[in-house]
Scaffold this motif. Structure first.
Motif, PDB file in Angstrom:
ATOM      1  N   THR A  19       0.835  -1.205   0.000  1.00  0.00           N
ATOM      2  CA  THR A  19       0.000   0.000   0.000  1.00  0.00           C
ATOM      3  C   THR A  19       0.870   1.255   0.000  1.00  0.00           C
ATOM      4  OG1 THR A  19      -1.770  -1.179   1.144  1.00  0.00           O
ATOM      5  CG2 THR A  19      -1.851   1.225   1.226  1.00  0.00           C
ATOM      6  N   GLN A  20       1.955   1.238   0.790  1.00  0.00           N
ATOM      7  CA  GLN A  20       2.869   2.384   0.829  1.00  0.00           C
ATOM      8  C   GLN A  20       3.548   2.581  -0.528  1.00  0.00           C
ATOM      9  OE1 GLN A  20       5.415   1.371   4.141  1.00  0.00           O
ATOM     10  NE2 GLN A  20       4.078   2.370   5.634  1.00  0.00           N
ATOM     11  N   LEU A  21       3.998   1.501  -1.119  1.00  0.00           N
ATOM     12  CA  LEU A  21       4.667   1.593  -2.416  1.00  0.00           C
ATOM     13  C   LEU A  21       3.742   2.104  -3.509  1.00  0.00           C
ATOM     14  CD1 LEU A  21       6.745  -1.714  -2.484  1.00  0.00           C
ATOM     15  CD2 LEU A  21       7.675   0.598  -2.587  1.00  0.00           C
ATOM     16  N   LEU A  22       2.483   1.660  -3.449  1.00  0.00           N
ATOM     17  CA  LEU A  22       1.548   1.945  -4.531  1.00  0.00           C
ATOM     18  C   LEU A  22       0.731   3.210  -4.331  1.00  0.00           C
ATOM     19  CD1 LEU A  22       0.261  -1.695  -4.859  1.00  0.00           C
ATOM     20  CD2 LEU A  22       1.763  -0.522  -6.461  1.00  0.00           C
ATOM     21  N   GLY A  23       0.656   3.673  -3.106  1.00  0.00           N
ATOM     22  CA  GLY A  23      -0.187   4.819  -2.836  1.00  0.00           C
ATOM     23  C   GLY A  23      -1.662   4.445  -2.862  1.00  0.00           C
ATOM     24  N   GLY A  24      -1.963   3.195  -2.720  1.00  0.00           N
ATOM     25  CA  GLY A  24      -3.339   2.694  -2.713  1.00  0.00           C
ATOM     26  C   GLY A  24      -3.334   1.210  -2.410  1.00  0.00           C
ATOM     27  N   ALA A  25      -4.497   0.675  -2.115  1.00  0.00           N
ATOM     28  CA  ALA A  25      -4.598  -0.742  -1.747  1.00  0.00           C
ATOM     29  C   ALA A  25      -4.326  -1.652  -2.946  1.00  0.00           C
ATOM     30  CB  ALA A  25      -5.981  -1.032  -1.183  1.00  0.00           C
ATOM     31  N   PRO A  26      -3.503  -2.679  -2.763  1.00  0.00           N
ATOM     32  CA  PRO A  26      -3.272  -3.634  -3.854  1.00  0.00           C
ATOM     33  C   PRO A  26      -4.466  -4.570  -4.007  1.00  0.00           C
ATOM     34  CG  PRO A  26      -2.094  -4.349  -1.900  1.00  0.00           C
ATOM     35  CD  PRO A  26      -2.736  -3.021  -1.558  1.00  0.00           C
ATOM     36  N   LEU A  27      -4.751  -4.937  -5.238  1.00  0.00           N
ATOM     37  CA  LEU A  27      -5.794  -5.919  -5.518  1.00  0.00           C
ATOM     38  C   LEU A  27      -5.088  -7.177  -6.006  1.00  0.00           C
ATOM     39  CD1 LEU A  27      -8.236  -3.562  -7.466  1.00  0.00           C
ATOM     40  CD2 LEU A  27      -8.303  -4.151  -5.034  1.00  0.00           C
ATOM     41  N   LEU A  28      -4.801  -8.089  -5.096  1.00  0.00           N
ATOM     42  CA  LEU A  28      -4.061  -9.300  -5.450  1.00  0.00           C
ATOM     43  C   LEU A  28      -5.004 -10.290  -6.125  1.00  0.00           C
ATOM     44  CD1 LEU A  28      -1.948  -9.624  -2.190  1.00  0.00           C
ATOM     45  CD2 LEU A  28      -1.222  -8.733  -4.394  1.00  0.00           C
ATOM     46  N   THR A  29      -4.743 -10.549  -7.396  1.00  0.00           N
ATOM     47  CA  THR A  29      -5.620 -11.412  -8.184  1.00  0.00           C
ATOM     48  C   THR A  29      -4.775 -12.464  -8.898  1.00  0.00           C
ATOM     49  OG1 THR A  29      -5.441  -9.997 -10.126  1.00  0.00           O
ATOM     50  CG2 THR A  29      -7.227  -9.497  -8.586  1.00  0.00           C
ATOM     51  N   GLN A  30      -5.419 -13.376  -9.566  1.00  0.00           N
ATOM     52  CA  GLN A  30      -4.777 -14.380 -10.418  1.00  0.00           C
ATOM     53  C   GLN A  30      -3.652 -15.147  -9.715  1.00  0.00           C
ATOM     54  OE1 GLN A  30      -3.515 -12.103 -13.815  1.00  0.00           O
ATOM     55  NE2 GLN A  30      -5.572 -11.983 -14.642  1.00  0.00           N
ATOM     56  N   PRO A  31      -3.937 -15.841  -8.638  1.00  0.00           N
ATOM     57  CA  PRO A  31      -2.884 -16.605  -7.959  1.00  0.00           C
ATOM     58  C   PRO A  31      -2.383 -17.759  -8.823  1.00  0.00           C
ATOM     59  CG  PRO A  31      -5.026 -17.156  -7.048  1.00  0.00           C
ATOM     60  CD  PRO A  31      -5.240 -16.010  -8.003  1.00  0.00           C
ATOM     61  N   ILE A  32      -1.089 -17.984  -8.765  1.00  0.00           N
ATOM     62  CA  ILE A  32      -0.451 -19.060  -9.521  1.00  0.00           C
ATOM     63  C   ILE A  32       0.576 -19.723  -8.613  1.00  0.00           C
ATOM     64  CG2 ILE A  32       1.020 -19.626 -11.501  1.00  0.00           C
ATOM     65  CD1 ILE A  32      -0.052 -17.053 -12.830  1.00  0.00           C
ATOM     66  N   ALA A  33       0.600 -21.041  -8.574  1.00  0.00           N
ATOM     67  CA  ALA A  33       1.660 -21.754  -7.854  1.00  0.00           C
ATOM     68  C   ALA A  33       2.665 -22.248  -8.888  1.00  0.00           C
ATOM     69  CB  ALA A  33       1.067 -22.935  -7.088  1.00  0.00           C
ATOM     70  N   TYR A  34       3.944 -22.144  -8.560  1.00  0.00           N
ATOM     71  CA  TYR A  34       4.991 -22.473  -9.525  1.00  0.00           C
ATOM     72  C   TYR A  34       6.123 -23.196  -8.808  1.00  0.00           C
ATOM     73  CZ  TYR A  34       8.416 -21.708 -13.239  1.00  0.00           C
ATOM     74  OH  TYR A  34       9.338 -21.889 -14.223  1.00  0.00           O
ATOM     75  N   TRP A  35       6.601 -24.298  -9.409  1.00  0.00           N
ATOM     76  CA  TRP A  35       7.674 -25.077  -8.795  1.00  0.00           C
ATOM     77  C   TRP A  35       8.854 -25.189  -9.753  1.00  0.00           C
ATOM     78  CZ3 TRP A  35       2.591 -25.971  -8.075  1.00  0.00           C
ATOM     79  CH2 TRP A  35       2.141 -26.149  -6.763  1.00  0.00           C
ATOM     80  N   ASN A  36      10.051 -25.245  -9.180  1.00  0.00           N
ATOM     81  CA  ASN A  36      11.270 -25.525  -9.943  1.00  0.00           C
ATOM     82  C   ASN A  36      11.959 -26.725  -9.317  1.00  0.00           C
ATOM     83  OD1 ASN A  36      11.443 -23.537 -11.944  1.00  0.00           O
ATOM     84  ND2 ASN A  36      12.143 -22.025 -10.467  1.00  0.00           N
ATOM     85  N   THR A  37      12.574 -27.561 -10.139  1.00  0.00           N
ATOM     86  CA  THR A  37      13.390 -28.650  -9.625  1.00  0.00           C
ATOM     87  C   THR A  37      14.858 -28.301  -9.858  1.00  0.00           C
ATOM     88  OG1 THR A  37      13.275 -29.807 -11.742  1.00  0.00           O
ATOM     89  CG2 THR A  37      11.636 -30.398 -10.103  1.00  0.00           C
TER      90      THR A  37
END
Length: 200
Positions: A19-37
């Protein structure tokens, strides 16, 4: 479907910092899980969309859930500058072995000569899937990777670390490449694409 997503999206410390960085509330959308081996990762790419900036995606928030990853991350413009510098060195014989490998024929050499004198054309290639004509340099030349690290474009993420990659459209986004830096499979689970109320 992603058990940790709510915990991350509602974390008070992360929400406050975003919020501080953006000057407004973030809208966290589109979650993705990602793995590396081990030995795995992702080639240079960006997460920008060809869309209007107003109301669109403004960045990607990566949360390292387990293990360790090594990143190369820099703006499209900065990567274009590094590629241009590298190309000029390559074309003047600074790395003869690489020149033989990356500029194997007259057509390729001619194309690289044109690119070396035009940063905007370099950006045109970098934002293409796989980085277009520059894939061999940005993804397969260890010397170039080492130069990026030496210039301060490398970082390590450990569990709990968060990395925010800003996006201001295709030509002003953050290019990044990821490497597994652990002996076991790692995840930056809950990779989320924030749509922010205010631009970065």
């Amino acid at each position: 479907l992603l058990p940790g997503m709510q915990t991350i999206a509602q974390d008070p410390g992360l929400t406050k910092q975003l919020t501080q960085l953006l000057g407004g509330a973030p809208l966290l959308t589109q979650p993705i899980a990602y793995w590396n081996t081990p030995g795995g990762g992702a080639l240079f790419h960006h997460d920008a969309f060809k869309e209007e900036l107003k109301g669109g995606q403004r960045g990607v928030c990566f949360v390292q859930a387990s293990g360790r990853t090594a990143w190369l991350a820099l703006s499209t413009e900065a990567l274009a500058h590094e590629v241009q510098t590298f190309l000029r060195g390559l074309l003047t014989g600074e790395w003869p072995d690489l020149e033989e490998q990356l500029l194997s024929d007259a057509t390729t050499k001619s194309a690289m000569l044109c690119l070396a004198s035009d940063p905007e054309s370099i950006i045109d290639q970098l934002i293409l899937p796989g980085c277009g004509q520059l894939a061999g340099i940005v993804n397969q030349a260890p010397t170039f990777t080492a130069l990026l690290a030496d210039q301060g474009h490398a970082l390590i993420l450990d569990p709990g670390d968060v990395l925010l990659l800003p996006n201001q459209g295709l030509r002003k986004t953050l290019m990044h490449s990821v490497f597994c830096a652990s002996h076991e499979a790692v995840s930056y689970t809950q990779r989320t694409r924030p749509s922010f109320l205010a631009a970065l």
